[in-house]
Design an enzyme around this catalytic site. Structure first.
Site, PDB file in Angstrom:
ATOM      1  N   LYS A 209       0.840  -1.199   0.000  1.00  0.00           N
ATOM      2  CA  LYS A 209       0.000   0.000   0.000  1.00  0.00           C
ATOM      3  C   LYS A 209       0.877   1.252   0.000  1.00  0.00           C
ATOM      4  O   LYS A 209       0.675   2.170  -0.769  1.00  0.00           O
ATOM      5  CB  LYS A 209      -0.932  -0.018   1.220  1.00  0.00           C
ATOM      6  CG  LYS A 209      -1.845   1.174   1.295  1.00  0.00           C
ATOM      7  CD  LYS A 209      -2.842   1.068   2.429  1.00  0.00           C
ATOM      8  CE  LYS A 209      -3.622   2.376   2.551  1.00  0.00           C
ATOM      9  NZ  LYS A 209      -4.558   2.383   3.664  1.00  0.00           N
ATOM     10  N   GLU A 215      10.489  -4.968   4.294  1.00  0.00           N
ATOM     11  CA  GLU A 215      10.514  -6.379   3.898  1.00  0.00           C
ATOM     12  C   GLU A 215      10.172  -6.535   2.422  1.00  0.00           C
ATOM     13  O   GLU A 215      10.853  -7.241   1.669  1.00  0.00           O
ATOM     14  CB  GLU A 215       9.494  -7.194   4.720  1.00  0.00           C
ATOM     15  CG  GLU A 215       9.784  -7.284   6.194  1.00  0.00           C
ATOM     16  CD  GLU A 215       9.087  -6.184   7.002  1.00  0.00           C
ATOM     17  OE1 GLU A 215       8.911  -5.070   6.465  1.00  0.00           O
ATOM     18  OE2 GLU A 215       8.758  -6.431   8.165  1.00  0.00           O
ATOM     19  N   GLY A 269      -5.064  -1.809   4.776  1.00  0.00           N
ATOM     20  CA  GLY A 269      -4.260  -2.947   4.323  1.00  0.00           C
ATOM     21  C   GLY A 269      -4.930  -4.283   4.605  1.00  0.00           C
ATOM     22  O   GLY A 269      -5.028  -5.156   3.746  1.00  0.00           O
ATOM     23  N   ARG A 270      -5.431  -4.458   5.844  1.00  0.00           N
ATOM     24  CA  ARG A 270      -6.006  -5.763   6.211  1.00  0.00           C
ATOM     25  C   ARG A 270      -7.410  -5.957   5.653  1.00  0.00           C
ATOM     26  O   ARG A 270      -8.029  -6.993   5.883  1.00  0.00           O
ATOM     27  CB  ARG A 270      -5.952  -5.949   7.728  1.00  0.00           C
ATOM     28  CG  ARG A 270      -6.494  -4.812   8.534  1.00  0.00           C
ATOM     29  CD  ARG A 270      -6.072  -4.895  10.005  1.00  0.00           C
ATOM     30  NE  ARG A 270      -6.513  -3.724  10.764  1.00  0.00           N
ATOM     31  CZ  ARG A 270      -5.812  -2.615  10.897  1.00  0.00           C
ATOM     32  NH1 ARG A 270      -4.641  -2.499  10.325  1.00  0.00           N
ATOM     33  NH2 ARG A 270      -6.281  -1.602  11.605  1.00  0.00           N
ATOM     34  N   HIS A 386      -4.561 -32.286  18.067  1.00  0.00           N
ATOM     35  CA  HIS A 386      -3.377 -33.004  18.528  1.00  0.00           C
ATOM     36  C   HIS A 386      -2.299 -32.032  19.003  1.00  0.00           C
ATOM     37  O   HIS A 386      -1.123 -32.391  19.077  1.00  0.00           O
ATOM     38  CB  HIS A 386      -2.857 -33.909  17.407  1.00  0.00           C
ATOM     39  CG  HIS A 386      -3.906 -34.883  16.958  1.00  0.00           C
ATOM     40  ND1 HIS A 386      -4.111 -36.093  17.575  1.00  0.00           N
ATOM     41  CD2 HIS A 386      -4.874 -34.788  16.018  1.00  0.00           C
ATOM     42  CE1 HIS A 386      -5.127 -36.720  17.003  1.00  0.00           C
ATOM     43  NE2 HIS A 386      -5.610 -35.942  16.050  1.00  0.00           N
TER      44      HIS A 386
HETATM   45  O1  F6P Z   1       2.071  -4.285   9.913  1.00  0.00           O
HETATM   46  C1  F6P Z   1       1.862  -2.957   9.619  1.00  0.00           C
HETATM   47  C2  F6P Z   1       1.340  -2.748   8.236  1.00  0.00           C
HETATM   48  O2  F6P Z   1       1.225  -1.396   8.032  1.00  0.00           O
HETATM   49  C3  F6P Z   1       0.007  -3.449   7.968  1.00  0.00           C
HETATM   50  O3  F6P Z   1      -1.074  -2.754   8.436  1.00  0.00           O
HETATM   51  C4  F6P Z   1       0.065  -3.582   6.497  1.00  0.00           C
HETATM   52  O4  F6P Z   1      -0.885  -4.496   6.031  1.00  0.00           O
HETATM   53  C5  F6P Z   1       1.497  -4.040   6.307  1.00  0.00           C
HETATM   54  O5  F6P Z   1       2.211  -3.293   7.252  1.00  0.00           O
HETATM   55  C6  F6P Z   1       2.057  -3.873   4.935  1.00  0.00           C
HETATM   56  O6  F6P Z   1       2.077  -2.535   4.539  1.00  0.00           O
HETATM   57  P1  F6P Z   1       2.240  -2.135   3.019  1.00  0.00           P
HETATM   58  O7  F6P Z   1       1.100  -2.727   2.254  1.00  0.00           O
HETATM   59  O8  F6P Z   1       2.238  -0.639   3.002  1.00  0.00           O
HETATM   60  O9  F6P Z   1       3.552  -2.701   2.521  1.00  0.00           O
END
Ligand code: F6P
Length: 546
Positions: A209, A215, A269-270, A386
């Protein structure tokens, strides 16, 4: 009504709810069935193709009535209208929250903070369809003229968990187009995602987003280098797509503007799987399947908007949660999908519920007067049986469980499916009825156990029971029922946020760790250490040598 009057009404409704919960605390679930013969019928709902049985929840007539009164006092209906009306319900970021607009019926006109959005949504879907159809038909090929046979989806959190869940739930076996995911910045994941794939037949889709997430950008660079090495810089561009609410940043990263798919700041995002964040799934499953997911969610939106509170699935699930959490002090909830294809549902819900409602202050910045989101955890049934079910049956904490099952078998022999369903039903029953000590004693005595053995073994083999569960049944696992299931949990999470008084749509709690990680990296790069507590300083010094 003034703000003060509304707040007073909320306080009164919470006090009445707490009293009703306290009165109900001593009543077993089984006694509720005796006292309320219509319980199963009354607490079994049909919603958008899902069947929900909430009768094994501690919702007595009295607690339910107090819960509905609480929902009214907290103005759930008004909050719902503000969300669907595109008001800035995410107050800390001054944003509308309009994921329902992403799955609206053709002709529906949504606005975000007064600005029309539906035309842009329709255009975005059209672009997704065009890409999905062109790749599916082979009209669009890679830079060497080969058909695409794999997609690597790079993203994390909300840019990963929804698409991963949808793919795992609906993927054909074997798939025509393979879809792999890389989220973690641990190189193990991107290495495994790329391993064995032919770059000439692979599309990399980077989803972020913000397009600033450490990452995702790190993994995207690895994937880009992998493509460039095989196809050259120009060739690699034909194998790269991006999805972002910051499209200019994606272009600056080097993604061809033709291959950048936008979404908007009013999509959390979620809550974003319905947007271009679902592009990889739309391509790999085919656009028709993606439309089915949207249609199922749309049906749940309709149910949520139109069903009266007392027959409204997200509202009743939220009330059961609030009763367990606040009225009965239960700090966790387990989710066990009895469907291997839904095994990622607990992971998805961890983000949805804990990132949305894991807050200690309200939307007004004041400390919350009561507990908010519980810990959510789980795994597929029967595997969970389990592992952690021992604690669910006999642990010192009472942990309510969501059991999700599917009537129609999807994969493999029907006999396995019957065994799976029998286990789902049996666990819900066992959690509630338990096993009395007297029964265990009689059985041990019948087997010739000594008095001493009985005294020691009987309590260990006794099940206290009275442990609540909600049973959610999907007729079949289809794009439509999956969409409805995800939307059910979205709306449940929203209603809980309204009852607890939190803003469910921001996530400030993830920021501090992110910025400290950047600081540690900077210190390592410079070979200088900043001010840290002694434990952190020792770790930084030690790991600098890695
Ligand atoms: O974990 C924090 C967060 O901002 C989430 O809310 C979001 O889904 C995720 O990081 C990834 O963010 P982006 O889509 O901006 O890479």
């Amino acid at each position: 009504m003034t703000d003060a009057t509304a707040a007073a009404a909320r306080d009164l409704a919470w006090a009445a709810f707490d009293r009703a919960a306290e009165a109900a605390a001593g009543r077993s679930l089984l006694s509720l069935f005796e006292a309320e013969p219509d319980r199963v019928a009354r607490l079994t709902l049909q919603a958008a193709g899902l069947r929900l049985d909430l009768s094994k929840q501690p919702l007595s007539r009295e607690t339910l009535a107090a819960g509905i009164a609480l929902a009214e006092a907290c103005d759930v209906a008004g909050a719902r209208a503000r969300l669907f009306g595109g008001e800035a319900v995410n107050v800390s970021e001054d944003r509308a929250v309009l994921h329902p607009a992403l799955r609206a019926a053709p002709g529906d006109a949504y606005t975000a903070k007064g600005e029309p959005v539906s035309a842009a949504v329709a255009e975005g879907l059209q672009r997704m369809r065009a890409l999905a159809d062109a790749i599916g038909s082979g009209a669009l090929r890679g830079s060497t003229g080969e058909r695409f046979s794999a997609i690597v989806h790079i993203g994390i959190g909300g840019s990963d968990l929804g698409p991963r869940l949808v793919w795992e739930a609906l993927k054909p076996v074997p798939p025509e187009i393979e879809l792999r995911f890389a989220a973690n910045v641990d190189g193990a994941e991107i290495t495994a995602a790329l391993a064995g794939l032919d770059p000439a037949r692979t599309l990399v889709v980077v989803v972020s987003k913000t397009f600033t997430t450490l990452e995702t950008l790190a993994n995207a660079e690895v994937a880009r280098a992998w493509l460039r090495e095989a196809l050259g810089e120009t060739g690699a561009r034909a194998h790269f797509a991006a999805v972002s609410a910051a499209p200019k940043r994606a272009e600056a990263f080097g993604v061809d503007p033709e291959r950048v798919f936008a979404f908007w700041d009013w999509v959390g995002g979620r809550f974003s799987v319905w947007s271009a964040v679902g592009l990889s799934c739309a391509v790999a499953l085919g656009f028709q399947a993606f439309e089915g997911v949207l249609a199922g969610a749309r049906a749940m939106d309709r149910h949520f908007r139109e069903a009266p509170l007392e027959a409204n699935a997200p509202v009743l699930m939220a009330l059961a949660q609030v009763l367990n959490r606040n009225g009965l002090g239960r700090g966790a909830r387990a989710v066990t999908p009895y469907a291997q294809r839904l095994r990622l549902l607990p992971a998805f819900l961890q983000q949805l519920e804990m990132e949305s409602n894991g807050k200690r202050v309200g939307a007004d910045g004041r400390p919350l007067p009561r507990a908010s989101a519980p810990v959510v955890f789980g795994d597929a049934g029967t595997n969970g049986q389990h592992a952690f079910f021992q604690l669910l049956h006999q642990g010192t904490d009472v942990i309510p469980v969501d059991i999700v099952a599917v009537r129609a078998p999807m994969d493999g022999p029907a006999d396995l499916h019957r065994k799976l369903l029998a286990n789902a039903i049996a666990q819900a029953e066992a959690l509630m009825i338990g096993r009395r000590e007297a029964e265990v004693r009689a059985e041990l005595a019948g087997r010739g156990a000594s008095e001493a053995e009985i005294a020691s073994l009987a309590p260990q083999r006794t099940f206290p029971g009275d442990r609540p569960s909600t049973f959610i049944l999907l007729e079949a696992l289809t794009p439509e029922t999956l969409g409805a299931l995800i939307a059910l949990y979205e709306h449940k999470t929203f209603v809980e946020g309204v009852l607890w008084g939190v803003n469910s749509f921001d996530q400030w709690g993830v920021e501090l760790g992110k910025s400290l990680a950047v600081q540690v990296l900077r210190e390592w790069d410079r070979g200088a250490q900043g001010a840290h507590d002694p434990s952190t300083a020792a770790l930084i010094a030690d790991l600098a040598r890695v």
